[in-house]
Design an enzyme around this catalytic site. Structure first.
Site, PDB file in Angstrom:
ATOM      1  NE  ARG A  46      -4.116  -1.610   0.081  1.00 55.27           N
ATOM      2  CZ  ARG A  46      -5.083  -2.106   0.842  1.00 55.27           C
ATOM      3  NH1 ARG A  46      -5.243  -1.665   2.065  1.00 55.27           N
ATOM      4  NH2 ARG A  46      -5.891  -3.027   0.371  1.00 55.27           N
ATOM      5  CD  GLU A  73      -4.149  -6.426  -6.658  1.00 51.63           C
ATOM      6  OE1 GLU A  73      -4.865  -7.434  -6.553  1.00 51.63           O
ATOM      7  OE2 GLU A  73      -4.322  -5.418  -5.945  1.00 51.63           O
ATOM      8  CE1 TYR A  95      -4.621 -22.991  -6.621  1.00 51.61           C
ATOM      9  CE2 TYR A  95      -3.660 -21.872  -4.730  1.00 51.61           C
ATOM     10  CZ  TYR A  95      -4.669 -22.621  -5.291  1.00 51.61           C
ATOM     11  OH  TYR A  95      -5.720 -23.005  -4.521  1.00 51.61           O
ATOM     12  CE1 TYR A 131      -9.475  -7.811  -7.974  1.00 54.22           C
ATOM     13  CE2 TYR A 131      -7.284  -8.759  -8.274  1.00 54.22           C
ATOM     14  CZ  TYR A 131      -8.195  -8.055  -7.507  1.00 54.22           C
ATOM     15  OH  TYR A 131      -7.811  -7.584  -6.288  1.00 54.22           O
ATOM     16  CG  ASP A 177     -11.989  -9.234  -5.537  1.00 50.62           C
ATOM     17  OD1 ASP A 177     -13.001  -8.535  -5.347  1.00 50.62           O
ATOM     18  OD2 ASP A 177     -11.045  -9.291  -4.718  1.00 50.62           O
ATOM     19  CB  CYS A 199     -18.746  -7.371   3.767  1.00 52.64           C
ATOM     20  SG  CYS A 199     -20.282  -8.028   3.101  1.00 52.64           S
ATOM     21  CB  CYS A 244     -20.747  -2.879   7.790  1.00 49.78           C
ATOM     22  SG  CYS A 244     -20.708  -2.636   6.007  1.00 49.78           S
TER      23      CYS A 244
HETATM   24  S1  SF4 Z   1     -24.084  -4.504   6.390  1.00 49.84           S
HETATM   25 FE1  SF4 Z   1     -22.028  -4.489   5.562  1.00 49.84          FE
HETATM   26  S2  SF4 Z   1     -21.090  -6.316   6.447  1.00 49.84           S
HETATM   27 FE2  SF4 Z   1     -23.293  -6.551   6.650  1.00 49.84          FE
HETATM   28  S3  SF4 Z   1     -23.887  -7.661   4.821  1.00 49.84           S
HETATM   29 FE3  SF4 Z   1     -24.161  -5.501   4.379  1.00 49.84          FE
HETATM   30  S4  SF4 Z   1     -22.265  -4.911   3.387  1.00 49.84           S
HETATM   31 FE4  SF4 Z   1     -21.871  -6.830   4.414  1.00 49.84          FE
END
Ligand code: SF4
Length: 334
Positions: free
Chosen positions: A21, A33, A78, A117, A135, A196, A206
């Site tokens: 980064r 990547e 791989y 990608y 992805d 997520c 989130c």
């Molecule tokens: S709220 Fe956020 S973590 Fe929960 S399913 Fe939706 S995008 Fe994913």
């Protein structure tokens, strides 16, 4: 609520600190990547450092003998990725030697092992081109936030179109804040990897919770949908470790269009060969479960003709050979 702005504000505060980064060097972004495909971040970090220490520039990687590159890669699995990486490095170095320092998306896409990608990730991160890197993370986040039932193994253009539309919509606001599609892609990767997640997403943490339709319905874990389950086939491989009177071990370089192309391994024998395995190792590849039986052979098992793909290798030199992971565990490398 603005999807891009919310996502990127979260990324500024919570994005992961990773060794690649902050760099805009195309070689380093591309290398990271390639390593991240099918590899956990923690493992890729170590290998990234190892590669960039040994080959600080793409020209160094291009000039390195293939065996040494494979050796650096050993353990990441791989191996076709490694061979493609090396071939692509040679092409990039040749491109640079011609005086061109910037490759277009199409030129990246044409390199061995580079798909949509990777080409999108590199061109967006390095040059800020407005392209979404599609992805598994992106599929997961978008299918949940927008409650998309389309199976991700047959996605058509649904996710690609939606990602492009989000980037178009957010472009002005992002530019005002100095963000590019590169940051957007990295934010999607980080959100998918840390919040997520496939199982037990941390919705309470989130940034997209308020707009997430799956969260509103409690359907997070039902998405993304897949049409088919990947079938895992089993395969048994049998090997003999043969040691000569000097204590050297017989190795063979595996060729042909099969697993572990170009790596070194002990003598493989037919599945019908009768032997008493000293080691039985299970090794999972993407769609295959290998059962590897390893026994001890004698000089009578040595093939009559040993071509250049065969070597008698002293134990202490085994570390200089790229071996498939299962053999690094059982071959004595002292
Ligand atoms: S709220 Fe956020 S973590 Fe929960 S399913 Fe939706 S995008 Fe994913």
């Amino acid at each position: 609520m603005d999807f891009c702005g919310t996502l990127l504000e979260w990324y500024e505060a919570h994005g992961r600190t990773l060794p690649w980064r902050g760099t805009k060097a195309p070689y380093r972004v591309w290398l990271s990547e390639v390593m991240l495909q099918q590899t956990q971040v923690a493992q890729a970090e170590g290998y990234y450092r190892r590669f960039t220490d040994a080959c600080p520039a793409v020209e160094d990687l291009a000039a390195m003998p293939e065996d040494d590159v494979m050796r650096l890669w050993q353990g990441l699995g791989y191996y076709s990725r490694c061979r493609n990486l090396h071939r692509a490095a040679k092409q990039i170095a040749a491109h640079y030697a011609g005086g061109h320092r910037r490759l277009s998306y199409e030129e990246w896409r044409a390199l061995p092992g580079v798909g949509d990608y990777t080409a999108a990730a590199v061109t967006s991160i390095v040059w800020g081109e407005r392209r979404a890197a599609i992805d598994g993370n992106l599929y997961r986040v978008l299918s949940r936030v927008f409650r998309i039932d389309t199976p991700i193994d047959r996605p058509g253009s649904v996710f690609r179109d939606l990602a492009a539309a989000l980037l178009d919509e957010g472009a002005e606001g992002m530019a005002r804040r100095g963000w590019t599609a590169g940051e957007w892609n990295q934010a999607m990767m980080d959100l998918g990897a840390t919040v997520c997640t496939p199982k037990s997403p941390r919705c309470a943490d989130c940034p997209l919770e308020a707009m997430c339709l799956a969260r509103a319905e409690g359907a997070q874990e039902l998405l993304p949908r897949k049409a088919s389950r990947v079938k895992v086939t089993e395969r048994t491989l049998r090997y003999l470790i043969i040691e000569n009177e000097r204590g050297e071990i017989l190795l063979h370089r595996r060729m042909g269009r099969d697993i572990w192309q170009g790596l070194w391994e002990p003598l493989e024998v037919a599945a019908s060969h009768r032997m008493k395995p000293e080691h039985v190792v299970s090794h999972r590849l993407t769609h295959r479960l290998l059962r590897i039986e390893i026994g001890r052979g004698t000089m009578a098992d040595v093939p009559r003709e040993l071509t250049e793909d065969w070597r008698w290798v002293p134990r202490e030199e085994l570390v200089h050979y790229a071996l498939p992971k299962p053999f690094t565990k059982v071959l004595p490398q002292e």
